[in-house]
Enzyme design. Structure first.
Site, PDB file in Angstrom:
ATOM      1  N   ARG A  32      -1.348  -1.014  -8.616  1.00 59.89           N
ATOM      2  CA  ARG A  32      -0.595  -1.801  -7.628  1.00 59.89           C
ATOM      3  C   ARG A  32       0.517  -2.616  -8.290  1.00 59.89           C
ATOM      4  NH1 ARG A  32      -5.665  -4.291  -4.566  1.00 59.89           N
ATOM      5  NH2 ARG A  32      -6.546  -2.438  -3.621  1.00 59.89           N
ATOM      6  N   ARG A  78       2.538  -6.455  -3.232  1.00 62.07           N
ATOM      7  CA  ARG A  78       2.935  -7.639  -2.473  1.00 62.07           C
ATOM      8  C   ARG A  78       3.023  -8.913  -3.307  1.00 62.07           C
ATOM      9  NH1 ARG A  78      -1.328  -7.642   2.180  1.00 62.07           N
ATOM     10  NH2 ARG A  78      -2.519  -6.542   0.577  1.00 62.07           N
ATOM     11  N   ARG A 114       9.942  -4.491   2.072  1.00 64.74           N
ATOM     12  CA  ARG A 114       8.996  -3.917   3.033  1.00 64.74           C
ATOM     13  C   ARG A 114       8.985  -4.639   4.377  1.00 64.74           C
ATOM     14  NH1 ARG A 114       6.342  -1.559   4.688  1.00 64.74           N
ATOM     15  NH2 ARG A 114       4.138  -2.086   4.437  1.00 64.74           N
ATOM     16  N   ASP A 125       0.053   6.431  -0.951  1.00 64.20           N
ATOM     17  CA  ASP A 125      -1.263   5.946  -0.544  1.00 64.20           C
ATOM     18  C   ASP A 125      -2.249   7.103  -0.561  1.00 64.20           C
ATOM     19  OD1 ASP A 125      -3.400   5.115   1.758  1.00 64.20           O
ATOM     20  OD2 ASP A 125      -2.510   3.347   0.828  1.00 64.20           O
ATOM     21  N   TYR A 133     -13.621   6.636   3.938  1.00 64.76           N
ATOM     22  CA  TYR A 133     -12.626   6.079   4.859  1.00 64.76           C
ATOM     23  C   TYR A 133     -12.612   6.839   6.184  1.00 64.76           C
ATOM     24  CZ  TYR A 133     -10.144   2.783   1.787  1.00 64.76           C
ATOM     25  OH  TYR A 133      -9.803   1.710   1.014  1.00 64.76           O
TER      26      TYR A 133
END
Length: 367
Positions: free
Chosen positions: A37, A41, A50, A87, A165
């Site tokens: 990552r 963010r 973004r 992703d 998931y």
């Protein structure tokens, strides 16, 4: 469209091969470092870029993925590798499932798999080039734009992690719905895992053809499996992926290192070190010296500083890094965190981490 001007050939010559050399256990002037990552963010410029954009729409824009992969983190930090912005859940999307990124909640499947008959709703044969070609275009564009600065890593989620998931419908602390399948519907579970494996192999080969110079397989949900379930529902598929990808690459004379990261799967460390991967990624719950002993020099290792250590003062970060390097040694080792960077982390401390790895490893190499 900007990516149309680039083809997956005639890439710029690589200038910093420390990461690739470390993958193969070769000597390096310094320990290479990158962060899971690293385009995330925690960076204000990432948040600005973004803002107001749908997450998966961004993933489907090669130009946006290139910008987030390359120009945001590598402008700030001297990382030794870049990892393509994408992703793991693009694979369930390619198989026909609706996946949305919901603010404050994360990835969400409005209609998750509930019973074995739901497997009939999935695409039996996925045209990977058609469904995931935007990832390949992003890799090609980014590889050219990197201009040989550092290698580019491609990646995928592992079959069990993706299955979890797809059944849970999003994140989970227990993964009880997915594990229910393992115990109640083992045949259907293996069918789904095999379907995912087949797509993943083609997907990874496509990433290499597009320009990826290394591949990482994320088994993010290994920790919710016990050793017995791991042996049956995770490890065989991890091995199949590595073996099939490498067999195909050998036919064309390509040697692309592969990394497997099974978070909280320390019980399977010995098996993972004999699973056709050059590198085993480690989370922060494993002692570096113990990991070296248990893997017996069969693989290079990657990791494994606790991400929360980045909340410490810079001087303390430097001390933690020094101890970590002393535990792993400087050969056959890639410095990283034991998981991804968190959104509230200070970019200055990420820079301190990278600097500490480079500085301390150079000093250790002189001894």
């Amino acid at each position: 469209m900007i990516f149309c001007f680039f083809s997956p050939k005639d890439f710029p010559k690589l200038k910093n091969d420390a990461f690739l050399r470390a993958c193969h256990g070769q000597e390096t002037n310094h320990v290479p470092v990158w962060c899971m990552r690293q385009a995330g963010r925690y960076l204000p410029e990432f948040r600005e870029f973004r803002a107001g954009k749908d997450f998966f729409e961004t993933c489907r824009s090669p130009a946006a993925c290139c910008e987030l992969t390359l120009q945001v983190p590598l402008r700030r930090f001297p990382f030794d590798a870049a990892i393509i912005f994408s992703d793991i859940l693009v694979i369930p999307q390619a198989m026909g499932m609706d996946v949305q990124m919901v603010a404050g909640k994360g990835p969400t499947f409005p209609e998750p798999l509930k019973e074995p008959e739901d497997l009939l709703l999935l695409q039996p044969k996925v045209d990977v080039n058609k469904e995931l070609g935007y990832v390949f275009k992003a890799i090609t564009l980014t590889r050219h734009k990197l201009d040989g600065k550092v290698p580019l890593i491609g990646f995928t989620g592992a079959p069990w992690t993706l299955m979890a998931y797809m059944i849970e419908g999003g994140g989970s602390t227990t993964h009880s719905k997915a594990k229910r399948w393992l115990y109640r519907h083992p045949e259907a579970s293996h069918k789904l895992l095999k379907m995912l494996t087949d797509v993943i192999v083609v997907y990874l080969l496509g990433q290499v053809a597009a320009g990826a110079q290394a591949l990482q397989v994320f088994e993010s949900h290994a920790g919710c499996l016990g050793p017995v379930e791991f042996q049956e529902f995770s490890l065989p598929y991890l091995r199949d992926i590595a073996r099939k990808v490498k067999d195909q690459l050998k036919e064309s004379g390509q040697d692309v290192p592969m990394i497997v990261f099974a978070k909280d799967g320390h019980y399977g460390l010995e098996d993972l070190s004999q699973s056709h991967y050059e590198v085993v990624g480690l989370d922060w719950t494993i002692d570096p010296r113990s990991a070296r002993e248990r893997t017996g020099g069969k693989v290079s290792l990657q990791g494994n500083m606790d991400p929360c250590a980045l909340y410490a003062p810079k001087e303390r970060i430097s001390e933690i890094v020094k101890k970590m390097l002393e535990g792993f040694g400087t050969r056959g080792y890639i410095a990283n965190l034991g998981h991804g960077l968190y959104p509230d982390m200070d970019p200055e401390n990420v820079g301190a981490f990278v600097e500490a790895v480079h500085t301390h490893s150079r000093h250790l190499n002189l001894k």
